[in-house]
Design a protein around this motif. Structure first.
Motif, PDB file in Angstrom:
ATOM      1  N   UNK A  68     -15.312   6.240 -25.677  1.00  0.00           N
ATOM      2  CA  UNK A  68     -14.337   7.311 -25.837  1.00  0.00           C
ATOM      3  C   UNK A  68     -13.174   7.055 -24.876  1.00  0.00           C
ATOM      4  N   UNK A  69     -12.017   6.734 -25.444  1.00  0.00           N
ATOM      5  CA  UNK A  69     -10.855   6.382 -24.606  1.00  0.00           C
ATOM      6  C   UNK A  69     -10.362   7.554 -23.774  1.00  0.00           C
ATOM      7  N   UNK A  70     -10.736   8.764 -24.153  1.00  0.00           N
ATOM      8  CA  UNK A  70     -10.229   9.934 -23.444  1.00  0.00           C
ATOM      9  C   UNK A  70     -10.922  10.135 -22.113  1.00  0.00           C
ATOM     10  N   UNK A  71     -12.082   9.532 -21.934  1.00  0.00           N
ATOM     11  CA  UNK A  71     -12.889   9.790 -20.744  1.00  0.00           C
ATOM     12  C   UNK A  71     -12.750   8.670 -19.726  1.00  0.00           C
ATOM     13  N   UNK A  72     -13.443   8.814 -18.619  1.00  0.00           N
ATOM     14  CA  UNK A  72     -13.487   7.772 -17.595  1.00  0.00           C
ATOM     15  C   UNK A  72     -14.143   6.508 -18.138  1.00  0.00           C
ATOM     16  N   UNK A 290     -10.573   3.808 -14.357  1.00  0.00           N
ATOM     17  CA  UNK A 290     -10.036   3.399 -15.648  1.00  0.00           C
ATOM     18  C   UNK A 290      -8.557   3.738 -15.786  1.00  0.00           C
ATOM     19  N   UNK A 293      -6.487   4.510 -21.213  1.00  0.00           N
ATOM     20  CA  UNK A 293      -7.055   3.843 -22.396  1.00  0.00           C
ATOM     21  C   UNK A 293      -6.518   4.433 -23.693  1.00  0.00           C
TER      22      UNK A 293
END
Lengths: 428, 428
Positions: A68-72, A290, A293
């Protein structure tokens, strides 16, 4: 046609009078043009606006491996963005780390990390008495600013039509242990638009550095930034050349989409050997959980692959090519054959490099400013902002319109003529 | 109810047998739950997805002062994003710099910059024999990793219910010139959820550091992260308290939207006095020509203002509050009054902090892992990963569902009981 140097004093004095009249008239027009920085023009930025349609609230922001690009997480970038930037640089995805929006930051961080932690376990540079960098010049002022900011001594290396003077590079790198790096823009160099020859790249790959922590800082700023479809430079891919030469860890490469998508909203990357990356990732892991992303994924979905990027760059070329041509036309028409300046005719990149008669550059830039045309500061293309010959001027044609570029160049050549005449008269 | 310590050996032996049966049964369930990291759960991320609708290809990506966010420039952030992050931190926009997506990076860079360039002109820390940081503990493991990575000696400062032990802080800061900083999470601290009292904040503001380059590193990680509407902590705003105390340059503040919008696509900022910012901007100007302004503008357009952020955070609270309550319910029901553990009951933030009997934390974490529940490594909340009492465990309830959190906590309390019984038997 007589060159200025062949003119008599009387001819120069009379020429000077008429040039001064011309300048007074030009100045009265109140121009306000900026050809100082290599940045995209509004039409280029507008052309990329559909990248904003890539995502909406129904989008699934997951990578191909399900992250999931939204998360760490994924501190070294999403796999598909590694692939995209790797393809732009011509290297495998596994050799790439993807960062935030600025490759300048990635380079700064590489230097900063070497200062505090060394390179692959070497002594931190801040513990050394002396650290030196080679600076092929004319070159990119912001590279030089980074090394200057960290107190690194800069050594000017002259540029040739095939790249930096490699005899000098080899001498310094192979003999001086305090030489830790060299700044390179190998393709469509800033500001000359020179692309390194195969021999130059191979000689880089075969360096035998005295310092174990010497690296080539290889800035692929204009990797896909061609101006023409039928005239394009290509360079040898350095990472694999270094491997072949038995020097796998010799180079750190950089790139960004600042002049592909948006400088204020793109992505940037580094490429290097796995050993270099392992060492660099030790720092990245401490620095962040990160990078952005979501924007990495946005870029991949938008461009899809290298072909998508290349197609996009053709549209960029259509917008900026006429501006380069406007400059070159005026230069050739107005001062071709006068012996008061030489300039490059690049087929890619963001700049034209102009060499005035020695001792004239600062005055030309000042004259232009007086009449409302802003150029990059004279000397900026050399370490410490000091051009030993006071000769080089960087012209950045992309931002104004072709008409504005023609008008700006008209003024520029007028200033070149005037300053040159004054110089010649002063020497008589 | 008898506490474990009041039990006879026979009672403990019998209890141990039945707990071991329970554990074998639990283990056979094959749980696979992660309560190790403080990250948003998918429902929270989904709830923010309409931020992806803010821009489309027709959007005008200009700031209120007309700057094109797509291009280079504004290295310290767009004015309206400074305002938004300033409002979250409770400071004026002019005291804010906006960066990329990670406040951890901003903190890392602040330390890194101090290593190479000092603080407002002080001697670079890398030139000093010894640099020390105070680390209120239990605290945030990634703060400690940053200082450890730069070879900074870390000194543990015990936390109290009103913040760090200020007697100790004052002693170290005011007497030891090698103490250059202290890590603080002043509101809903990681991992205890403690908010600093007004007296604590004022004592921070009135520090008289022996070192001119001492700074308080004030991480507003949970500035607006309330769990309840009717029970909310507020803390004194430190920047103005420092000013009032005649110490305007004493604090560097940090924040991000990682737990407001997306960790993998948010924005981050720093707040400090204008003198601190001027010094920091010298480095930022060399490092970049501008962070991702498109994403800064996206956030401003989405949240509009602080009220928009607060309304958004209410929705976050609705999602994660039941998870905190699930943990607290199980803890109270299963081990309340047994004398084998104490825990915090925070009204905000992302964590619950659990203190087991001395010498039990590592074993509890290992036991949980054996049965499929991942906790933050024991010791991680202390400098160098070493909890002197081997007692503290951080519980991160946000990511799993409330049902999963209840199941994970059921296993956790079972492991606490079992390890505690073993410990007591071992001591007999």
């Amino acid at each position: 046609m007589k060159t200025y140097k062949e003119m008599s004093k009387e001819e120069l004095v009379s020429l000077k009078a008429s040039l001064e009249n011309e300048f007074a008239e030009a100045k009265s027009k109140g121009l306000k043009l900026d050809m100082s920085r290599g940045k995209q023009t509004t039409a280029q930025l507008d052309m990329t606006m559909d990248i904003m349609d890539v995502f909406d609230s129904d989008s699934v922001l997951r990578t191909e491996d399900g992250t999931d690009c939204r998360n760490y997480g994924l501190m070294d970038g999403i796999p598909e963005a590694k692939k995209l930037l790797g393809d732009i640089m011509g290297v495998p995805a596994e050799n790439v780390i993807v960062y935030g929006n600025s490759s300048l930051s990635v380079m700064y961080d590489a230097i900063s990390h070497s200062m505090t932690h060394g390179v692959m376990g070497s002594t931190p540079w801040c513990k050394l008495d002396k650290v030196k960098f080679l600076c092929p010049s004319p070159g990119y002022d912001r590279h030089f600013k980074v090394t200057e900011y960290f107190g690194i001594e800069m050594i000017t290396i002259p540029m040739t039509p095939t790249g930096p003077d490699m005899d000098l590079v080899e001498k310094y790198v192979n003999e001086d242990e305090s030489v830790k790096g060299i700044w390179c823009v190998p393709k469509y160099s800033n500001p000359q638009g020179i692309s390194y020859s195969d021999e130059t790249v191979r000689r880089f790959a075969h360096l035998k550095p005295a310092a174990e922590d010497f690296r080539i800082y290889w800035d692929n700023a204009y990797a896909v930034h061609h101006l023409y479809e039928d005239k394009q430079d290509e360079i040898l891919e350095i990472l694999s050349e270094c491997e072949k030469a038995g020097n796998p860890d010799l180079v750190l490469e950089f790139c960004s989409t600042s002049k592909i998508s948006f400088a204020g909203g793109g992505i940037a990357g580094m490429a290097a050997s796995l050993a270099n990356l392992a060492s660099i990732k030790e720092g990245v892991t401490v620095r962040t959980i990160g990078y952005d992303k979501v924007n990495q994924l946005r870029h991949v979905r938008y461009f899809k692959d290298l072909n998508g990027v290349l197609a996009h760059m053709k549209k960029h070329a259509e917008i900026i090519r006429p501006k380069f041509e406007a400059v070159l036309t005026v230069l050739e028409r107005e001062i071709g054959g006068l012996g008061i300046g030489e300039w490059t005719k690049p087929v890619g990149g963001y700049f034209i490099s102009f060499d005035a008669m020695e001792g004239c550059a600062k005055e030309i830039v000042a004259k232009c400013k007086e009449a409302g045309v802003i150029l990059t500061g004279a000397g900026a293309t050399f370490p410490y902002g000091k051009d030993p010959k006071d000769s080089n001027i960087r012209i950045a044609p992309t931002f104004p319109t072709p008409e504005e570029m023609a008008a700006a160049t008209d003024l520029f050549v007028l200033c070149v003529k005037l300053v040159s005449v004054n110089k010649l008269l002063g020497n008589m």
